[in-house]
Design an enzyme around this catalytic site. Structure first.
Site, PDB file in Angstrom:
ATOM      1  N   ARG A 134     -73.988  31.942 115.920  1.00  0.00           N
ATOM      2  CA  ARG A 134     -73.347  31.660 114.615  1.00  0.00           C
ATOM      3  C   ARG A 134     -74.349  31.650 113.459  1.00  0.00           C
ATOM      4  NH1 ARG A 134     -70.396  28.006 117.867  1.00  0.00           N
ATOM      5  NH2 ARG A 134     -68.388  28.915 118.355  1.00  0.00           N
ATOM      6  N   LYS A 156     -76.602  41.939 102.237  1.00  0.00           N
ATOM      7  CA  LYS A 156     -75.519  42.731 102.833  1.00  0.00           C
ATOM      8  C   LYS A 156     -76.002  43.229 104.185  1.00  0.00           C
ATOM      9  CE  LYS A 156     -72.870  44.535  98.956  1.00  0.00           C
ATOM     10  NZ  LYS A 156     -72.508  45.738  98.194  1.00  0.00           N
ATOM     11  N   GLU A 198     -82.293  55.817  94.712  1.00  0.00           N
ATOM     12  CA  GLU A 198     -81.821  54.447  94.444  1.00  0.00           C
ATOM     13  C   GLU A 198     -82.628  53.808  93.303  1.00  0.00           C
ATOM     14  OE1 GLU A 198     -79.283  52.724  95.808  1.00  0.00           O
ATOM     15  OE2 GLU A 198     -78.822  53.757  97.692  1.00  0.00           O
ATOM     16  N   LYS A 240     -82.286  43.900  90.944  1.00  0.00           N
ATOM     17  CA  LYS A 240     -81.293  43.582  91.965  1.00  0.00           C
ATOM     18  C   LYS A 240     -81.192  42.076  92.172  1.00  0.00           C
ATOM     19  CE  LYS A 240     -79.282  44.543  96.325  1.00  0.00           C
ATOM     20  NZ  LYS A 240     -79.044  45.462  97.415  1.00  0.00           N
ATOM     21  N   GLU A 250     -70.271  40.026  95.372  1.00  0.00           N
ATOM     22  CA  GLU A 250     -69.668  41.190  94.714  1.00  0.00           C
ATOM     23  C   GLU A 250     -68.241  40.921  94.223  1.00  0.00           C
ATOM     24  OE1 GLU A 250     -70.976  44.965  96.392  1.00  0.00           O
ATOM     25  OE2 GLU A 250     -69.122  45.875  95.688  1.00  0.00           O
ATOM     26  N   ARG A 254     -71.989  42.734  90.708  1.00  0.00           N
ATOM     27  CA  ARG A 254     -72.772  43.373  91.780  1.00  0.00           C
ATOM     28  C   ARG A 254     -72.261  44.782  92.088  1.00  0.00           C
ATOM     29  NH1 ARG A 254     -75.228  40.823  97.381  1.00  0.00           N
ATOM     30  NH2 ARG A 254     -76.072  42.801  98.137  1.00  0.00           N
ATOM     31  N   ASN A 258     -73.372  49.850  92.948  1.00  0.00           N
ATOM     32  CA  ASN A 258     -72.765  50.979  93.658  1.00  0.00           C
ATOM     33  C   ASN A 258     -72.631  52.209  92.766  1.00  0.00           C
ATOM     34  OD1 ASN A 258     -72.398  49.549  96.094  1.00  0.00           O
ATOM     35  ND2 ASN A 258     -70.630  48.525  95.185  1.00  0.00           N
ATOM     36  N   HIS A 261     -72.217  55.623  94.268  1.00  0.00           N
ATOM     37  CA  HIS A 261     -71.908  55.462  95.694  1.00  0.00           C
ATOM     38  C   HIS A 261     -70.502  55.915  96.071  1.00  0.00           C
ATOM     39  CE1 HIS A 261     -75.677  53.334  95.775  1.00  0.00           C
ATOM     40  NE2 HIS A 261     -75.564  53.093  97.060  1.00  0.00           N
ATOM     41  N   HIS A 265     -70.709  58.350  98.939  1.00  0.00           N
ATOM     42  CA  HIS A 265     -70.176  58.111 100.287  1.00  0.00           C
ATOM     43  C   HIS A 265     -69.260  59.246 100.725  1.00  0.00           C
ATOM     44  CE1 HIS A 265     -71.000  53.495 100.307  1.00  0.00           C
ATOM     45  NE2 HIS A 265     -71.984  54.173 100.848  1.00  0.00           N
ATOM     46  N   HIS A 279     -78.748  59.538 102.443  1.00  0.00           N
ATOM     47  CA  HIS A 279     -77.992  58.600 101.607  1.00  0.00           C
ATOM     48  C   HIS A 279     -78.475  58.603 100.149  1.00  0.00           C
ATOM     49  CE1 HIS A 279     -75.807  55.069 100.321  1.00  0.00           C
ATOM     50  NE2 HIS A 279     -76.942  54.500  99.969  1.00  0.00           N
TER      51      HIS A 279
HETATM   52  N1  GLY Z   1     -76.538  48.164  97.915  1.00  0.00           N
HETATM   53  C1  GLY Z   1     -75.653  47.520  97.031  1.00  0.00           C
HETATM   54  C2  GLY Z   1     -75.697  46.040  97.106  1.00  0.00           C
HETATM   55  O1  GLY Z   1     -76.537  45.493  97.772  1.00  0.00           O
HETATM   56  O2  GLY Z   1     -74.866  45.387  96.527  1.00  0.00           O
END
Ligand code: GLY
Length: 381
Positions: A134, A156, A198, A240, A250, A254, A258, A261, A265, A279
């Site tokens: 957990r 993430k 990025e 960031k 998010e 946040r 993206n 993206h 994607h 990517h």
């Molecule tokens: N890669 C996008 C984020 O971490 O929100």
């Protein structure tokens, strides 16, 4: 962003960027030589002097002994599991292997897992740590530019579903991130440049001055200047960290991270998540398309998309869809792939658009015909 870049190989100083998340706050250290200092940096966080390391085979061959030496210097023992390289590892089977190995290694609730690798390993190891007993703590030691500026920071974690990328996961913040700029020297040029896609994203989404700095310094940075690399990584991480501190899960801002993206994607899915399109390359192309769409909707100056494309071209990154090897499906098929994006809300696609370079915003209001027209034009070349 005016500081001079240090000579490659020069002893760069280590910068500390804080990610302010109350009890889950942590530091991101950026600089050359951090692998050798890993033991000293991590020791204060450990309840006993041992670490379980998840890595991948190529990275292990290059950096695992360096990490072992850095930990041994502080009397920390480590055991390691090296998984196969590539996106295929970031699935249920890879997760099962990682978690069962951690249990076999008797990693306890108070122990620490360490992720040594790029985005695939960081996301997988972070998720394995999130679900093991957990939740156990973990340290990120990102070895790719992409992981240093994006995926290792912000918590993430997750794996891919057969139905799409990153659809299974958890927010689980690391306890520390060690971004050793020296490790970037061993990256193949194409992988480095993909990560640079990025970096460009940060300038485009929120800092026109940084984008200008990248236009001036990008080529020297790509050629190996460690001082410039450290500045670019630190600045990206600081941007960031500030966004994540304001919007960890998010709920709003946040989503700006993206940028590029939603298109990206879809392009990755259309090319089978293969080395036909990495990517970060997809993100770069996605940024051009997001600016094209913004310009078509009259939201940003008409010359902005050309400026984005020109910088990618100057760096040797793909900037036109006809550069994607093996061809792409038509506009309708790409739109279908976009609809699986995590940012879909109540069935409506959301896009990160821009009012200009450095001025991104989220829009849920993109007319389908404008989207189709942008894609059709881009596919025609
Ligand atoms: N890669 C996008 C984020 O971490 O929100």
């Amino acid at each position: 962003m005016t500081e001079q870049g240090a000579e490659p190989g020069a002893m760069a100083r280590v910068e500390r960027v804080g990610v302010a998340l109350g009890p889950r706050s942590y530091d991101v250290l950026v600089g050359a030589g951090l692998l050798a200092r890993a033991g000293a940096e991590i020791a204060p966080l450990l309840s006993r002097p041992r670490l379980a390391v998840l890595t991948e085979e190529r990275v292990a061959a290059l950096h695992l002994e360096g990490l072992r030496a850095g930990l041994e210097a502080e009397g920390i023992a480590m055991s390691a599991l090296a998984l196969p390289p590539g996106e295929g590892t970031k699935g249920w089977a890879g997760l099962e292997r990682a978690v069962e190995w951690l249990i076999a290694e008797k990693v306890e609730r108070g122990d620490m897992v360490l992720a040594l690798g790029g985005g695939v390993i960081g996301d997988l190891a972070g998720f394995a740590a999130a679900v093991l007993r957990r939740g156990v703590r973990f340290v990120q030691v990102p070895t790719s530019l992409l992981a240093q500026v994006d995926s290792s920071v912000g918590g993430k974690t997750g794996i891919n579903s057969a139905q799409g990328k990153n659809l299974i996961g958890a927010f689980h913040q690391p306890s520390l991130v060690l971004a050793d700029i020296g490790l970037l020297d061993s990256l193949p040029r194409r992988d480095f440049l993909a990560g640079y896609g990025e970096v460009v994203k940060y300038g485009l989404l929120g800092d026109a001055g940084f984008f200008e700095w990248l236009e001036a310094k990008g080529p020297a940075l790509a050629a190996g200047d460690r001082g410039l690399r450290a500045q670019a990584v630190r600045h990206s991480v600081a941007m960031k960290a500030a966004i994540v501190a304001r919007d960890e899960t998010e709920a709003g801002e946040r989503a700006l991270l993206n940028l590029g993206h939603t298109f990206g994607h879809a392009l990755e899915a259309a090319t089978g998540y293969s080395d036909r399109l990495l990517h970060g390359e997809a993100v770069g192309l996605g940024c051009v398309l997001a600016f094209e769409l913004s310009a078509r909707l009259g939201l940003c100056p008409q010359e902005a998309p050309g400026r984005v494309a020109a910088h990618l071209a100057a760096m040797g990154l793909p900037y036109r869809l006809d550069q994607v090897s093996g061809g792409l499906p038509g506009a309708e098929a790409l739109i279908g792939l976009m609809a699986q994006d995590k940012k879909v809300l109540a069935g409506r696609m959301r896009f990160v658009l821009a009012r200009g370079i450095g001025q991104a915003f989220v829009s849920g209001d993109v007319p389908g015909d404008a989207l189709r027209a942008v894609l059709e034009e881009a596919l025609e070349g």
